[in-house]
Design a protein around this motif. Structure first.
Motif, mmCIF file in Angstrom:
data_model
loop_
_atom_site.group_PDB
_atom_site.id
_atom_site.type_symbol
_atom_site.label_atom_id
_atom_site.label_comp_id
_atom_site.label_asym_id
_atom_site.label_seq_id
_atom_site.Cartn_x
_atom_site.Cartn_y
_atom_site.Cartn_z
ATOM 1 N N ARG A 80 0.842 -1.210 0.000
ATOM 2 C CA ARG A 80 0.000 0.000 0.000
ATOM 3 C C ARG A 80 0.872 1.253 0.000
ATOM 4 O O ARG A 80 0.596 2.211 -0.713
ATOM 5 C CB ARG A 80 -0.919 0.019 1.219
ATOM 6 C CG ARG A 80 -2.213 -0.718 1.034
ATOM 7 C CD ARG A 80 -3.222 -0.361 2.113
ATOM 8 N NE ARG A 80 -2.690 -0.427 3.462
ATOM 9 C CZ ARG A 80 -2.831 -1.460 4.282
ATOM 10 N NH1 ARG A 80 -3.463 -2.541 3.890
ATOM 11 N NH2 ARG A 80 -2.327 -1.415 5.503
ATOM 12 N N PHE A 81 1.928 1.240 0.788
ATOM 13 C CA PHE A 81 2.836 2.389 0.844
ATOM 14 C C PHE A 81 3.520 2.595 -0.504
ATOM 15 O O PHE A 81 3.588 3.717 -1.009
ATOM 16 C CB PHE A 81 3.867 2.191 1.958
ATOM 17 C CG PHE A 81 4.878 3.302 2.060
ATOM 18 C CD1 PHE A 81 4.494 4.581 2.411
ATOM 19 C CD2 PHE A 81 6.223 3.064 1.808
ATOM 20 C CE1 PHE A 81 5.424 5.612 2.521
ATOM 21 C CE2 PHE A 81 7.156 4.083 1.916
ATOM 22 C CZ PHE A 81 6.754 5.355 2.268
ATOM 23 N N LEU A 82 4.013 1.507 -1.094
ATOM 24 C CA LEU A 82 4.693 1.621 -2.390
ATOM 25 C C LEU A 82 3.754 2.120 -3.477
ATOM 26 O O LEU A 82 4.163 2.878 -4.356
ATOM 27 C CB LEU A 82 5.287 0.263 -2.787
ATOM 28 C CG LEU A 82 6.491 -0.198 -1.970
ATOM 29 C CD1 LEU A 82 6.857 -1.626 -2.339
ATOM 30 C CD2 LEU A 82 7.672 0.733 -2.179
ATOM 31 N N ALA A 83 2.490 1.725 -3.414
ATOM 32 C CA ALA A 83 1.516 2.155 -4.420
ATOM 33 C C ALA A 83 1.256 3.661 -4.351
ATOM 34 O O ALA A 83 0.869 4.267 -5.349
ATOM 35 C CB ALA A 83 0.209 1.387 -4.243
ATOM 36 N N GLN A 84 1.488 4.263 -3.207
ATOM 37 C CA GLN A 84 1.228 5.689 -3.036
ATOM 38 C C GLN A 84 2.415 6.562 -3.435
ATOM 39 O O GLN A 84 2.279 7.774 -3.529
ATOM 40 C CB GLN A 84 0.849 5.979 -1.584
ATOM 41 C CG GLN A 84 -0.444 5.326 -1.185
ATOM 42 C CD GLN A 84 -0.707 5.436 0.305
ATOM 43 O OE1 GLN A 84 0.143 5.862 1.074
ATOM 44 N NE2 GLN A 84 -1.895 5.028 0.708
ATOM 45 N N ILE A 85 3.566 5.963 -3.677
ATOM 46 C CA ILE A 85 4.755 6.737 -4.048
ATOM 47 C C ILE A 85 4.737 6.966 -5.554
ATOM 48 O O ILE A 85 4.738 6.020 -6.331
ATOM 49 C CB ILE A 85 6.046 6.001 -3.625
ATOM 50 C CG1 ILE A 85 6.069 5.803 -2.116
ATOM 51 C CG2 ILE A 85 7.273 6.777 -4.081
ATOM 52 C CD1 ILE A 85 7.239 4.970 -1.630
ATOM 53 N N ASP A 86 4.730 8.232 -5.959
ATOM 54 C CA ASP A 86 4.666 8.545 -7.389
ATOM 55 C C ASP A 86 6.035 8.742 -8.023
ATOM 56 O O ASP A 86 6.164 8.703 -9.233
ATOM 57 C CB ASP A 86 3.790 9.779 -7.629
ATOM 58 C CG ASP A 86 4.294 10.999 -6.876
ATOM 59 O OD1 ASP A 86 5.212 10.862 -6.060
ATOM 60 O OD2 ASP A 86 3.749 12.101 -7.107
ATOM 61 N N ASN A 87 7.065 8.925 -7.230
ATOM 62 C CA ASN A 87 8.413 9.116 -7.749
ATOM 63 C C ASN A 87 9.072 7.746 -7.946
ATOM 64 O O ASN A 87 9.242 6.991 -6.990
ATOM 65 C CB ASN A 87 9.226 9.959 -6.761
ATOM 66 C CG ASN A 87 10.601 10.280 -7.265
ATOM 67 O OD1 ASN A 87 11.369 9.386 -7.613
ATOM 68 N ND2 ASN A 87 10.920 11.558 -7.305
ATOM 69 N N VAL A 88 9.440 7.415 -9.166
ATOM 70 C CA VAL A 88 9.969 6.092 -9.498
ATOM 71 C C VAL A 88 11.269 5.800 -8.749
ATOM 72 O O VAL A 88 11.453 4.698 -8.225
ATOM 73 C CB VAL A 88 10.183 5.966 -11.025
ATOM 74 C CG1 VAL A 88 10.790 4.635 -11.376
ATOM 75 C CG2 VAL A 88 8.871 6.155 -11.757
ATOM 76 N N ARG A 89 12.162 6.770 -8.679
ATOM 77 C CA ARG A 89 13.445 6.550 -7.989
ATOM 78 C C ARG A 89 13.240 6.305 -6.506
ATOM 79 O O ARG A 89 13.886 5.444 -5.916
ATOM 80 C CB ARG A 89 14.383 7.729 -8.215
ATOM 81 C CG ARG A 89 14.828 7.840 -9.639
ATOM 82 C CD ARG A 89 15.810 8.927 -9.899
ATOM 83 N NE ARG A 89 15.861 9.961 -8.878
ATOM 84 C CZ ARG A 89 16.470 11.115 -9.014
ATOM 85 N NH1 ARG A 89 17.074 11.396 -10.130
ATOM 86 N NH2 ARG A 89 16.483 12.002 -8.048
ATOM 87 N N LEU A 90 12.349 7.064 -5.901
ATOM 88 C CA LEU A 90 12.059 6.868 -4.483
ATOM 89 C C LEU A 90 11.425 5.505 -4.245
ATOM 90 O O LEU A 90 11.772 4.800 -3.295
ATOM 91 C CB LEU A 90 11.153 7.985 -3.963
ATOM 92 C CG LEU A 90 10.737 7.906 -2.505
ATOM 93 C CD1 LEU A 90 11.957 7.914 -1.589
ATOM 94 C CD2 LEU A 90 9.800 9.051 -2.161
#
Length: 130
Positions: A80-90
Motif C-alpha cells: 500500500r505504501f509503495l503504491a502511493q509513491i509517485d516518484n519512481v526513484r524513491l
C-alpha cells in the motif's frame, strides 16, 4: 492557484516518505521517531480543524512495524505504501531497502585467485628479445 496551496503539503509528504525510507535503511529507533514526528506534522497540516486526524501517524506506526518484520499483514502494508509513491526513484529505493533478504554485494576482488597469475597474458621477455 491551487497548486501553490498544496506545494507545502506535497513537500511535507515527500519528507515523510523520505523519513520512512531512512528508517527502512537504518532500522534505527531515532529514525523511526523522526518518521513519526514528520507524520505528526503532516497530520497537523492536513487537519487544521480536526484534532482526530491521525492517518499519517497511524500509517507510519504500521509501516515501521512492517519494515521491522512485525505484523501478519506486513506485505500488504508495504505494498500500500509503495503504491502511493509517485516518484519512481524513491519507489525503487524503498523497495531495495525493504527487501526481506539483504545480501551484501560480492567484492570484485573475490573473482581473482591468489597465486602467480600476475603476468599471465603478457608476452614473455624471451619472445621480445629476438
Amino acid at each position: 492557484m491551487r497548486e501553490d496551496a498544496t506545494e507545502p503539503e506535497s513537500k511535507l509528504v515527500r519528507a515523510w516518505q523520505l523519513a520512512v525510507l531512512r528508517f527502512a535503511v537504518t532500522l534505527d529507533d531515532d529514525d523511526q521517531m523522526h518518521a513519526l514526528a514528520v507524520a505528526g506534522e503532516v497530520d497537523r497540516l492536513a487537519a487544521a480543524a480536526d484534532d482526530a486526524f491521525h492517518f499519517f501517524r497511524r500509517t507510519t506506526a504500521e509501516l515501521c512495524a512492517a519494515i521491522s518484520g512485525q505484523g501478519a499483514d506486513r506485505d500488504a502494508v508495504i505494498q500500500r505504501f509503495l503504491a502511493q509513491i509517485d516518484n519512481v526513484r524513491l519507489k525503487r529505493a524503498v523497495e531495495a531497502a525493504i527487501v526481506k533478504e539483504r545480501t551484501p554485494p560480492k567484492l570484485v576482488a573475490s573473482r581473482f585467485k591468489s597465486g602467480n597469475d600476475l603476468w599471465r597474458g603478457l608476452p614473455s621477455r624471451r619472445a621480445t628479445e629476438t
